[in-house]
Design a protein around this motif. Structure first.
Motif, PDB file in Angstrom:
ATOM      1  N   LYS A  62      11.883   1.645  -9.985  1.00  0.00           N
ATOM      2  CA  LYS A  62      10.800   2.632 -10.004  1.00  0.00           C
ATOM      3  C   LYS A  62       9.469   2.005  -9.606  1.00  0.00           C
ATOM      4  CE  LYS A  62      13.090   5.610 -13.333  1.00  0.00           C
ATOM      5  NZ  LYS A  62      13.085   6.190 -14.677  1.00  0.00           N
ATOM      6  N   ILE A  63       9.222   0.788 -10.088  1.00  0.00           N
ATOM      7  CA  ILE A  63       7.991   0.087  -9.712  1.00  0.00           C
ATOM      8  C   ILE A  63       8.000  -0.229  -8.223  1.00  0.00           C
ATOM      9  CG2 ILE A  63       6.720  -2.090 -10.000  1.00  0.00           C
ATOM     10  CD1 ILE A  63       7.550  -1.951 -12.995  1.00  0.00           C
ATOM     11  N   LEU A  64       9.138  -0.677  -7.712  1.00  0.00           N
ATOM     12  CA  LEU A  64       9.249  -0.951  -6.277  1.00  0.00           C
ATOM     13  C   LEU A  64       9.044   0.308  -5.455  1.00  0.00           C
ATOM     14  CD1 LEU A  64      12.224  -3.497  -6.204  1.00  0.00           C
ATOM     15  CD2 LEU A  64       9.794  -3.955  -5.749  1.00  0.00           C
ATOM     16  N   ARG A  65       9.565   1.445  -5.942  1.00  0.00           N
ATOM     17  CA  ARG A  65       9.368   2.722  -5.232  1.00  0.00           C
ATOM     18  C   ARG A  65       7.890   3.089  -5.185  1.00  0.00           C
ATOM     19  NH1 ARG A  65      14.150   5.193  -8.122  1.00  0.00           N
ATOM     20  NH2 ARG A  65      12.619   6.331  -9.347  1.00  0.00           N
ATOM     21  N   VAL A  66       7.194   2.920  -6.299  1.00  0.00           N
ATOM     22  CA  VAL A  66       5.765   3.236  -6.328  1.00  0.00           C
ATOM     23  C   VAL A  66       5.015   2.353  -5.332  1.00  0.00           C
ATOM     24  CG1 VAL A  66       3.668   3.096  -7.731  1.00  0.00           C
ATOM     25  CG2 VAL A  66       5.720   4.157  -8.668  1.00  0.00           C
ATOM     26  N   LEU A  67       5.292   1.058  -5.356  1.00  0.00           N
ATOM     27  CA  LEU A  67       4.597   0.140  -4.455  1.00  0.00           C
ATOM     28  C   LEU A  67       4.921   0.430  -2.993  1.00  0.00           C
ATOM     29  CD1 LEU A  67       4.949  -3.207  -6.455  1.00  0.00           C
ATOM     30  CD2 LEU A  67       2.913  -1.767  -6.197  1.00  0.00           C
ATOM     31  N   LEU A  68       6.205   0.624  -2.694  1.00  0.00           N
ATOM     32  CA  LEU A  68       6.606   0.933  -1.320  1.00  0.00           C
ATOM     33  C   LEU A  68       6.012   2.268  -0.872  1.00  0.00           C
ATOM     34  CD1 LEU A  68       8.243   0.221   1.203  1.00  0.00           C
ATOM     35  CD2 LEU A  68      10.238   1.278   0.106  1.00  0.00           C
ATOM     36  N   GLY A  69       6.028   3.256  -1.753  1.00  0.00           N
ATOM     37  CA  GLY A  69       5.438   4.554  -1.429  1.00  0.00           C
ATOM     38  C   GLY A  69       3.954   4.458  -1.148  1.00  0.00           C
ATOM     39  N   MET A  70       3.238   3.679  -1.953  1.00  0.00           N
ATOM     40  CA  MET A  70       1.804   3.494  -1.732  1.00  0.00           C
ATOM     41  C   MET A  70       1.533   2.792  -0.408  1.00  0.00           C
ATOM     42  SD  MET A  70       0.614   2.590  -5.633  1.00  0.00           S
ATOM     43  CE  MET A  70      -0.953   1.941  -5.169  1.00  0.00           C
ATOM     44  N   ILE A  71       2.350   1.818  -0.077  1.00  0.00           N
ATOM     45  CA  ILE A  71       2.185   1.111   1.199  1.00  0.00           C
ATOM     46  C   ILE A  71       2.416   2.069   2.370  1.00  0.00           C
ATOM     47  CG2 ILE A  71       3.228  -0.647   2.689  1.00  0.00           C
ATOM     48  CD1 ILE A  71       3.665  -2.318   0.089  1.00  0.00           C
ATOM     49  N   ILE A  72       3.460   2.885   2.266  1.00  0.00           N
ATOM     50  CA  ILE A  72       3.775   3.837   3.335  1.00  0.00           C
ATOM     51  C   ILE A  72       2.642   4.837   3.514  1.00  0.00           C
ATOM     52  CG2 ILE A  72       5.314   5.741   3.989  1.00  0.00           C
ATOM     53  CD1 ILE A  72       7.574   4.105   2.600  1.00  0.00           C
ATOM     54  N   VAL A  73       2.207   5.446   2.408  1.00  0.00           N
ATOM     55  CA  VAL A  73       1.156   6.461   2.479  1.00  0.00           C
ATOM     56  C   VAL A  73      -0.154   5.855   2.986  1.00  0.00           C
ATOM     57  CG1 VAL A  73      -0.303   7.950   1.046  1.00  0.00           C
ATOM     58  CG2 VAL A  73       2.172   8.018   0.787  1.00  0.00           C
ATOM     59  N   PHE A  74      -0.522   4.696   2.481  1.00  0.00           N
ATOM     60  CA  PHE A  74      -1.755   4.040   2.926  1.00  0.00           C
ATOM     61  C   PHE A  74      -1.673   3.680   4.411  1.00  0.00           C
ATOM     62  CE2 PHE A  74      -4.313   0.209   3.663  1.00  0.00           C
ATOM     63  CZ  PHE A  74      -5.565   0.695   3.311  1.00  0.00           C
ATOM     64  N   SER A  75      -0.512   3.202   4.850  1.00  0.00           N
ATOM     65  CA  SER A  75      -0.346   2.826   6.256  1.00  0.00           C
ATOM     66  C   SER A  75      -0.463   4.029   7.176  1.00  0.00           C
ATOM     67  CB  SER A  75       1.007   2.142   6.463  1.00  0.00           C
ATOM     68  OG  SER A  75       1.093   0.971   5.706  1.00  0.00           O
ATOM     69  N   VAL A  76       0.166   5.131   6.799  1.00  0.00           N
ATOM     70  CA  VAL A  76       0.093   6.342   7.629  1.00  0.00           C
ATOM     71  C   VAL A  76      -1.341   6.859   7.670  1.00  0.00           C
ATOM     72  CG1 VAL A  76       0.810   8.766   7.753  1.00  0.00           C
ATOM     73  CG2 VAL A  76       2.507   6.987   7.313  1.00  0.00           C
ATOM     74  N   TYR A  77      -1.975   6.945   6.504  1.00  0.00           N
ATOM     75  CA  TYR A  77      -3.349   7.447   6.434  1.00  0.00           C
ATOM     76  C   TYR A  77      -4.295   6.572   7.265  1.00  0.00           C
ATOM     77  CZ  TYR A  77      -7.879   8.780   4.551  1.00  0.00           C
ATOM     78  OH  TYR A  77      -9.176   9.192   4.433  1.00  0.00           O
ATOM     79  N   SER A  78      -4.256   5.263   7.021  1.00  0.00           N
ATOM     80  CA  SER A  78      -5.165   4.343   7.713  1.00  0.00           C
ATOM     81  C   SER A  78      -4.848   4.246   9.198  1.00  0.00           C
ATOM     82  CB  SER A  78      -5.085   2.953   7.085  1.00  0.00           C
ATOM     83  OG  SER A  78      -5.459   3.003   5.748  1.00  0.00           O
ATOM     84  N   GLY A  79      -3.554   4.191   9.517  1.00  0.00           N
ATOM     85  CA  GLY A  79      -3.173   4.084  10.923  1.00  0.00           C
ATOM     86  C   GLY A  79      -3.635   5.271  11.745  1.00  0.00           C
ATOM     87  N   LEU A  80      -3.443   6.473  11.228  1.00  0.00           N
ATOM     88  CA  LEU A  80      -3.886   7.657  11.967  1.00  0.00           C
ATOM     89  C   LEU A  80      -5.404   7.759  12.009  1.00  0.00           C
ATOM     90  CD1 LEU A  80      -1.274  10.361  10.940  1.00  0.00           C
ATOM     91  CD2 LEU A  80      -1.554   9.250  13.151  1.00  0.00           C
ATOM     92  N   LYS A  81      -6.075   7.338  10.951  1.00  0.00           N
ATOM     93  CA  LYS A  81      -7.539   7.353  10.959  1.00  0.00           C
ATOM     94  C   LYS A  81      -8.073   6.415  12.035  1.00  0.00           C
ATOM     95  CE  LYS A  81     -11.495   7.272   7.947  1.00  0.00           C
ATOM     96  NZ  LYS A  81     -11.959   7.315   6.571  1.00  0.00           N
TER      97      LYS A  81
END
Length: 159
Positions: free
Chosen positions: A87-106
């Motif tokens: 569950k902790i790994l999912r949270v961390l991986l999910g945050m990395i994915i969301v941050f990467s998509v948000y920042s990359g598109l910005k």
């Protein structure tokens, strides 16, 4: 007043969902995905009508719901399964994915000049960016969790 109206609207929306979720789900579940997405599009257009200057919430809603529709169609994702480490790994991986998509598109939209508030394309790019964030959180991340065995699948009778 806008904060108070937002709180009232959020309370009424949450109450409506709690009261009418089962009956709405029984109507929506048998529909084809394309029709569900069409309904979602009209809901998001309605949100944009009331908040024309900020398309982020409608984009986020569109992305989350579209991802949910397609995830339910392909997998029986069970978010409650797994050890605490998973569950902790999912949270961390999910945050990395969301941050990467948000920042990359910005960064991408700013590079092409569409990310500036002065651009006529800014509301559309904002909708796309937040939609991609929602979709990555509700579809792409769970697919990766399944791929890396960080989550289980629900049995059909558990849904």
């Amino acid at each position: 007043t806008d904060v108070m109206l937002g709180l009232i609207f959020g309370f009424l929306t949450s109450g409506g969902i709690l009261l009418f979720w089962d009956s709405a789900a029984s109507v929506l579940d048998p529909l084809r995905n394309s029709l569900k997405l069409l309904i979602l599009t009209f809901v998001c257009l309605g949100i944009n009508y009331f908040s024309a200057n900020d398309s982020s919430m409608s984009g986020l809603l569109f992305g989350f719901v579209a991802g949910y529709i397609y995830l339910q169609d392909s997998e029986n994702f069970d978010a409650g399964s797994g050890t605490w480490l998973c569950k902790i790994l999912r949270v961390l991986l999910g945050m990395i994915i969301v941050f990467s998509v948000y920042s990359g598109l910005k960064i991408l939209f700013n590079y092409f000049g569409f990310g500036s508030e002065q651009s006529q394309w800014y509301p559309l790019c904002r909708f796309i960016r937040y939609g991609a964030v929602g979709f990555s959180a509700s579809f792409i991340a769970p697919k990766l969790f399944l791929h890396f065995n960080l989550v289980g699948t629900a049995k059909p009778d558990e849904e």
